[in-house]
Structure formats: structure tokens, C-alpha cells
Design a protein around this motif. Structure first.
Motif, mmCIF file in Angstrom:
data_model
loop_
_atom_site.group_PDB
_atom_site.id
_atom_site.type_symbol
_atom_site.label_atom_id
_atom_site.label_comp_id
_atom_site.label_asym_id
_atom_site.label_seq_id
_atom_site.Cartn_x
_atom_site.Cartn_y
_atom_site.Cartn_z
ATOM 1 N N TYR A 109 0.872 -1.250 0.024
ATOM 2 C CA TYR A 109 -0.109 -0.035 0.101
ATOM 3 C C TYR A 109 1.042 1.287 -0.014
ATOM 4 O O TYR A 109 2.094 1.097 0.428
ATOM 5 C CB TYR A 109 -0.860 0.083 1.202
ATOM 6 N N LEU A 117 -4.747 5.514 2.754
ATOM 7 C CA LEU A 117 -4.171 4.428 2.326
ATOM 8 C C LEU A 117 -4.456 4.094 0.813
ATOM 9 O O LEU A 117 -5.777 4.170 0.643
ATOM 10 C CB LEU A 117 -4.216 3.193 3.275
ATOM 11 N N GLY A 119 -4.506 1.030 -1.764
ATOM 12 C CA GLY A 119 -3.813 -0.361 -1.622
ATOM 13 C C GLY A 119 -3.459 -0.598 -3.264
ATOM 14 O O GLY A 119 -3.773 -0.153 -4.029
ATOM 15 N N ILE A 160 -5.561 -2.540 1.518
ATOM 16 C CA ILE A 160 -4.555 -3.165 0.654
ATOM 17 C C ILE A 160 -4.961 -3.137 -0.852
ATOM 18 O O ILE A 160 -4.335 -3.644 -1.603
ATOM 19 C CB ILE A 160 -3.821 -4.378 1.237
#
Length: 192
Positions: A109, A117, A119, A160
């Protein structure tokens, strides 16, 4: 890419988790669906960070060669199946350590300037978590924080890049009958 990656985490080969693993493998063979199994205990995976390893985290680096092997396997699959017991209403330390050590920043990530975040494992179109627990499933969901669904699937695997995420638990394992365990194994045919 239609490969399934199975992450298996149970130390005892006569456990019901192992029966679940065998059923999943049999169903994948029956469907001629290619798959790979990573057995964290068999591999001797160490879930604990050393001071030296943790110092490499922000660089997306690791000292453990298994981390890179696992990252390659994750990048090469379109479906991920995780099989493990629920201990103390949560995943075992070896599974948490897998997430901590393998899901490295700048590899699995990225973090934006606003700390969001993004991914990189968008190749994983489905995550299916298959667990067993001594507690009833409703108890884990209503009174123990629903950790697998909320933290593992709702946060970590979403972060992620995995799109569809599902959890199926076999609760009350200690008082279950052979018929109930077989019914759970049979039900997997609709999930795999």
C-alpha cells in the motif's frame, strides 16, 4: 489470473481447521482451479518484529525472506482464502504478524499526503476468511467487537486493495457434532 492463494494458520494437523483446508483444496481440484497454499506454521514464519526489521518498515523492506515470498504470492492471485482459528475473539498472533510484516508500506500500500491508504493489491478480487471458534459466531459479532469483519476485512484488506471481502465462521466448535462439522464442510461448495 484466476489463481487462489490459501493462507493457512493452525499448528495441529488433526484440527477442524485442517479439515476445512482439505475440503477447500478438494473443491478447487474438483473445479480445476489452480491454487497455492502457504502454511504459516509449516513455514516457521516468525510473526514478531525485531528492532532491525521494524526500522525497515517505512522503506518497504524486510529481513525475512518469507515476507518477499508471501508478497509475490499475493501479487499473483485473484482470490485469497484465509483459514485460521479465532482465539480470544481475534486472529492468532501468527496471522496478525503476517499482516504486520507482509503488508509493507510502499510495497502493498501507499500513503497519500493526507494519510489515506491506497492499496496495491487490486488484483485480489475476493477475500474469504474461514474460521472456527469456541464462542458462538453471534457472540463474536455482537459482544466481542466483530474484529474479523470490522478490523481485518473492513479496514486492513480494504486498505490493501482487495474488493470483495467475506467471513464465514464455524462457532461452538467444542460442542459441535460430527454432523454439524460435515454440514459446514458441505456448505463450502457454495463459497469456493
Amino acid at each position: 489470473m484466476t489463481k487462489t492463494l490459501i493462507i493457512y494458520a493452525h499448528p495441529y494437523e488433526k484440527s477442524f481447521n485442517h479439515a476445512i483446508l482439505q475440503q477447500v483444496e478438494a473443491l478447487l481440484v474438483q473445479k480445476a482451479s489452480p491454487y497455492e497454499v502457504i502454511d504459516l506454521y509449516e513455514d516457521g514464519f516468525n510473526p514478531a518484529y525485531s528492532k532491525e526489521e521494524l526500522a525497515l518498515f517505512n522503506k518497504g523492506q524486510a529481513l525475512d525472506p518469507l515476507v518477499f515470498k508471501y508478497q509475490e504470492a499475493l501479487a499473483a492471485c485473484s482470490r485469497l482464502i484465509m483459514i485460521f482459528p479465532v482465539w480470544w475473539a481475534d486472529m492468532p498472533a501468527i496471522v496478525k504478524g503476517f499482516e504486520d510484516k507482509v503488508f509493507l508500506k510502499n510495497k502493498i500500500y501507499q500513503e497519500t499526503k493526507t494519510r489515506r491508504l491506497v492499496g496495491r493489491l487490486t488484483n485480489i478480487r475476493e477475500v474469504l476468511v474461514l474460521t472456527t471458534s469456541a464462542a458462538p459466531t453471534f457472540y463474536l459479532k455482537l459482544f466481542c467487537g466483530n474484529v474479523i469483519k470490522k478490523a481485518m476485512l473492513g479496514h486492513t484488506f480494504k486498505a490493501i486493495g482487495a474488493s470483495r471481502r467475506k467471513w464465514l465462521n464455524f462457532g461452538n466448535i467444542g460442542v459441535s457434532t460430527a454432523e454439524q462439522r460435515q454440514a459446514f464442510l458441505d456448505k463450502l461448495a457454495n463459497k469456493i
